[in-house]
Write an enzyme that holds these catalytic residues in place. Structure first.
Site, PDB file in Angstrom:
ATOM      1  N   LYS A 159       0.911  -1.396   0.082  1.00 46.23           N
ATOM      2  CA  LYS A 159      -0.069   0.172   0.041  1.00 46.23           C
ATOM      3  C   LYS A 159       0.987   0.974  -0.036  1.00 46.23           C
ATOM      4  CE  LYS A 159      -4.171   1.805   1.933  1.00 46.23           C
ATOM      5  NZ  LYS A 159      -4.911   1.999   0.985  1.00 46.23           N
TER       6      LYS A 159
HETATM    7  N1  PMP Z   1      -7.269  -1.392  -3.195  1.00 47.14           N
HETATM    8  C1  PMP Z   1      -6.732  -0.309  -3.054  1.00 47.14           C
HETATM    9  C2  PMP Z   1      -6.096   0.250  -4.342  1.00 47.14           C
HETATM   10  C3  PMP Z   1      -7.208   0.337  -2.025  1.00 47.14           C
HETATM   11  O1  PMP Z   1      -6.532   1.501  -1.686  1.00 47.14           O
HETATM   12  C4  PMP Z   1      -8.066  -0.202  -0.830  1.00 47.14           C
HETATM   13  C5  PMP Z   1      -8.183   0.589   0.503  1.00 47.14           C
HETATM   14  N2  PMP Z   1      -7.184   0.187   1.486  1.00 47.14           N
HETATM   15  C6  PMP Z   1      -8.436  -1.613  -0.759  1.00 47.14           C
HETATM   16  C7  PMP Z   1      -8.112  -2.136  -2.354  1.00 47.14           C
HETATM   17  C8  PMP Z   1      -9.342  -2.238  -0.024  1.00 47.14           C
HETATM   18  O2  PMP Z   1      -8.209  -2.568   1.091  1.00 47.14           O
HETATM   19  P1  PMP Z   1      -8.734  -2.736   2.498  1.00 47.14           P
HETATM   20  O3  PMP Z   1      -9.823  -3.648   2.670  1.00 47.14           O
HETATM   21  O4  PMP Z   1      -7.357  -3.284   3.428  1.00 47.14           O
HETATM   22  O5  PMP Z   1      -9.032  -1.496   3.248  1.00 47.14           O
END
Ligand code: PMP
Length: 295
Positions: A159
């Site tokens: 991320k």
């Molecule tokens: N994909 C992207 C590009 C994101 O920014 C997010 C949000 N963090 C997600 C998927 C979903 O991730 P999560 O469920 O861990 O928030």
């Protein structure tokens, strides 16, 4: 509605080991993280004052940094405690939590091995949108021009700030065209995810979602797969081509911010939010509530 800029609020932000007044949580313009995207972050949410799956987010935070060749100088347990401190000190119950780590100012060139790793944790109010009837209308998605990169060309499991460049561009384009968000394909033209959320489909009572090997394997995605299986639903992780969208009944996106949000349209394809989306919205909203400790 004008929103108070994020650098102008009151409260406390945790930064490099201490809580500082919100407006003082600053960095220098010559920071490696800003110029070269040596920056990773998390997006988490507290419900009833407790962060949902806090340790999983802390682990991913550390993994994202490792993928960018740096180490967060705090353990998962430490990060969990700092995050909770930020939620408590700001008196939040329903809020978003944003840890961020970046290389500092000691070296301002591509190589930056000797730079200090900075870590900050902020949080802001974000009550969850549990008006189910409103949600069940579904959102409309554009199909992005940019594609999620080949994992051979980017640390796609991280991320990382740099991976959001194409997300911001794609979301701006979608909003200009009247859509809520954009669905992105991957480097081989297969369905991938949205600009800040993962995507699911249903066909004849079976749940389908793309394999998360070139985009973020969301913590909400994993939770939703688990919840669906607990309901006895079959969940298939597989390659999905955009042409297949014509054969799906329901579509929904999920993420920390989006929670579970049904989709009514993706480009030329139409969906009818239905029983599976509704059930998973309900299951997710129950799952995120802090667990009562036995007396
Ligand atoms: N994909 C992207 C590009 C994101 O920014 C997010 C949000 N963090 C997600 C998927 C979903 O991730 P999560 O469920 O861990 O928030």
């Amino acid at each position: 509605m004008s929103v108070l800029p994020f650098d102008q609020r009151d409260g406390f932000i945790w930064m490099n080991g201490e809580l500082v007044p919100w407006k003082d949580a600053k960095l220098h313009v010559l920071s490696h993280g800003l110029h070269y995207a040596s920056c990773v972050f998390e997006g988490e949410r507290a419900y009833g004052g407790r962060i949902f799956k806090s340790s999983e987010h802390s682990e991913r935070f550390r993994t994202s940094a490792a993928l960018l060749d740096f180490e967060i100088p705090y353990s998962v347990a430490d990060l969990d405690a700092f995050k909770q401190l930020v939620v408590d000190k700001n008196n939040f119950t329903s809020c978003y939590v944003r840890p961020v780590a970046w290389r500092g100012s000691e070296m301002m060139a591509v190589a930056a091995q000797n730079s200090t790793i900075n870590v900050a944790i902020a949080a802001w109010n974000w009550p969850s949108m549990f008006d189910v009837n409103e949600k069940m209308k579904g959102i409309r998605l554009d199909i992005a021009d940019y594609r999620r990169p080949d994992p051979m060309t980017a640390p796609s499991g991280a991320k990382a700030a740099g991976l959001y460049m194409i997300c911001t561009i794609s979301k701006h384009r979608a909003e200009r065209r009247g859509y809520a968000d954009a669905m992105m394909l991957d480097w081989l033209g297969r369905v991938a995810e949205c600009t800040g959320a993962n995507i699911f489909f249903t066909a004849k009572g079976v749940v389908h979602t793309p394999i998360a090997d070139c985009f973020l394997d969301g913590i909400t995605r994993k939770t939703v797969i688990d919840l669906a299986r607990r309901r006895g639903l079959e969940v298939i992780e597989r390659r999905i081509m955009p042409e297949e969208l014509a054969g799906f009944d329901e579509a929904f996106i999920c993420g920390t911010g989006a929670e579970v949000t049904p989709v009514s349209e993706i480009g030329p394809y139409k969906f009818t939010p239905g029983a599976i989306s509704r059930a998973l919205i309900d299951d997710y909203s129950a799952e995120v509530q802090p667990k009562q400790k036995a007396a």
